[in-house]
Scaffold this motif. Structure first.
Motif, mmCIF file in Angstrom:
data_model
loop_
_atom_site.group_PDB
_atom_site.id
_atom_site.type_symbol
_atom_site.label_atom_id
_atom_site.label_comp_id
_atom_site.label_asym_id
_atom_site.label_seq_id
_atom_site.Cartn_x
_atom_site.Cartn_y
_atom_site.Cartn_z
ATOM 1 N N ARG A 199 -73.964 -41.484 -76.375
ATOM 2 C CA ARG A 199 -74.471 -40.634 -77.209
ATOM 3 C C ARG A 199 -75.951 -40.179 -77.051
ATOM 4 N NH1 ARG A 199 -76.568 -41.736 -82.630
ATOM 5 N NH2 ARG A 199 -76.169 -39.869 -84.064
ATOM 6 N N LYS A 202 -75.855 -37.543 -74.104
ATOM 7 C CA LYS A 202 -75.155 -36.310 -74.175
ATOM 8 C C LYS A 202 -76.604 -35.294 -75.092
ATOM 9 C CE LYS A 202 -70.730 -37.839 -75.705
ATOM 10 N NZ LYS A 202 -69.858 -37.862 -76.689
ATOM 11 N N LYS A 203 -77.636 -35.946 -75.348
ATOM 12 C CA LYS A 203 -78.822 -35.082 -75.945
ATOM 13 C C LYS A 203 -79.322 -34.286 -74.682
ATOM 14 C CE LYS A 203 -79.850 -38.270 -79.680
ATOM 15 N NZ LYS A 203 -80.651 -39.248 -80.367
ATOM 16 N N LYS A 205 -77.540 -32.536 -72.661
ATOM 17 C CA LYS A 205 -76.581 -31.453 -72.252
ATOM 18 C C LYS A 205 -77.218 -30.074 -72.576
ATOM 19 C CE LYS A 205 -72.242 -31.763 -73.856
ATOM 20 N NZ LYS A 205 -71.036 -32.095 -74.809
ATOM 21 N N THR A 246 -70.201 -35.717 -68.756
ATOM 22 C CA THR A 246 -70.964 -35.232 -69.919
ATOM 23 C C THR A 246 -71.970 -34.298 -69.596
ATOM 24 O OG1 THR A 246 -70.835 -37.642 -70.981
ATOM 25 C CG2 THR A 246 -72.576 -36.234 -71.584
ATOM 26 N N TRP A 273 -61.022 -35.890 -73.009
ATOM 27 C CA TRP A 273 -62.030 -35.708 -74.249
ATOM 28 C C TRP A 273 -61.584 -34.569 -74.923
ATOM 29 C CZ3 TRP A 273 -67.265 -36.857 -71.613
ATOM 30 C CH2 TRP A 273 -67.578 -38.137 -71.287
ATOM 31 N N GLU A 278 -63.756 -35.950 -79.024
ATOM 32 C CA GLU A 278 -64.737 -37.260 -78.945
ATOM 33 C C GLU A 278 -64.981 -37.786 -80.211
ATOM 34 O OE1 GLU A 278 -68.267 -35.839 -76.462
ATOM 35 O OE2 GLU A 278 -67.196 -33.991 -76.037
ATOM 36 N N GLU A 280 -67.249 -39.347 -82.190
ATOM 37 C CA GLU A 280 -68.674 -39.657 -82.716
ATOM 38 C C GLU A 280 -68.680 -40.675 -83.423
ATOM 39 O OE1 GLU A 280 -72.619 -37.929 -81.925
ATOM 40 O OE2 GLU A 280 -70.580 -37.525 -81.066
#
Length: 299
Positions: A199, A202-203, A205, A246, A273, A278, A280
């Motif tokens: 998680r 993913k920041k 991305k 990712t 996915w 996904e 979360e």
């Protein structure tokens, strides 16, 4: 303490031209006349385009100093090292080409926005907790072992020209702070940081130019978030594929170049996915559980 009398020295209300001492200077900076701070002026607010503040050394009890909107270079600012109780220095909009200051025992906050600083590799203050350098000319951040107490990247979004971020060996768990305006950021080294979940990964991305990511030693990759004297183990193949799914623009993960086989596997994982969605909420629960486990270890 003189805090009640002098918290700020900055551009503000009117002063007279007699308050400044004007001298001749060399040809390279002749457009900026030398203007020196006088002891008698320290209790007021200044609008003088100061080039020297030597008189400030007489006020030993200053804790907070703001010399923004002047013409100080980093050499002229070194006098603040003679203020033994200084906690905060604020020097926005000056002529600073570096943020390197002599070591100060209590200095915790440096705010040098809107200057001409190109690097932070020379910044080292034992108690420093906040370093604000927005709107400078920084293209690379590399603290290596000089600063290993950085816990957050919040505020890094102001560095829109950043190309390289090297914050190895810092207790960083959360990757908040990145945004899509950082279109030049290509290389990030988070080795031995505390990033523990996908998680957080993913920041990143939003970073469209990111092609190299170093996360060796992070809990997410099976590490302990610290230097390991033991022989390094190879990356977990599944985690590499997960990272690539990712951040599909990656060309290198840790020390190894991404292979065609890994890229194909990552595409399959991405498709899975999309089909499954996904989850979360599950990721948040996993992150909370890991946070609790890490807190128990630390305590």
């Amino acid at each position: 303490m003189l805090r009640s009398h002098l918290n700020l020295i900055r551009s503000g209300s009117d002063t007279t031209e007699e308050a400044a001492e004007v001298e001749t200077i060399d040809e390279s900076v002749k457009e900026i006349p030398v203007r020196c701070l006088q002891k008698s002026q320290v209790c007021g607010r200044l609008r003088m385009k100061l080039t020297r503040i030597d008189a400030i050394r007489s006020f030993k009890n200053i804790m907070f100093l703001d010399v923004s909107n002047n013409c100080l270079d980093i050499q002229a600012l070194q006098v603040i090292a003679e203020l033994p109780y200084l906690i905060l220095i604020h020097a926005d909009d000056n002529k600073l080409s570096s943020a390197e200051l002599k070591p100060m025992k209590y200095l915790q906050v440096i705010i040098f926005n809107n200057n001409q600083i190109t690097s932070v590799a020379d910044v080292h203050q034992e108690q420093l907790s906040t370093l604000e350098l927005g709107f400078n000319k920084i293209t690379k951040i590399d603290f290596k072992s000089k600063m290993n107490k950085i816990k957050t990247l919040a505020g890094i979004e102001l560095l829109v020209n950043l190309r390289i971020l090297h914050v190895r060996n810092n207790p960083i768990r959360y990757l908040d702070g990145f945004n899509e305006d950082q279109g030049k950021l290509q290389y990030i080294n988070l080795r031995n940081c505390q990033v523990a979940t996908l998680r957080q990964v993913k920041k990143m991305k939003v970073l469209k130019a990111l092609d190299t990511l170093i996360m060796k030693g992070c809990p997410y990759m099976g590490g302990k978030g610290e230097e390991d004297a033991e022989k390094e183990e190879e990356d977990d193949p599944q985690i590499r594929v997960e990272l690539l799914a990712t951040l599909p623009r990656l060309k290198r993960i840790n020390k190894d170049i991404v292979t065609p086989e890994e890229r194909e596997e990552s595409k399959m994982l991405m498709a899975h996915w999309v089909e499954e969605g996904e989850k979360e909420e599950e990721e948040i629960e996993d992150e909370q559980q890991q946070e609790e486990e890490m807190s128990q270890i630390e305590n």
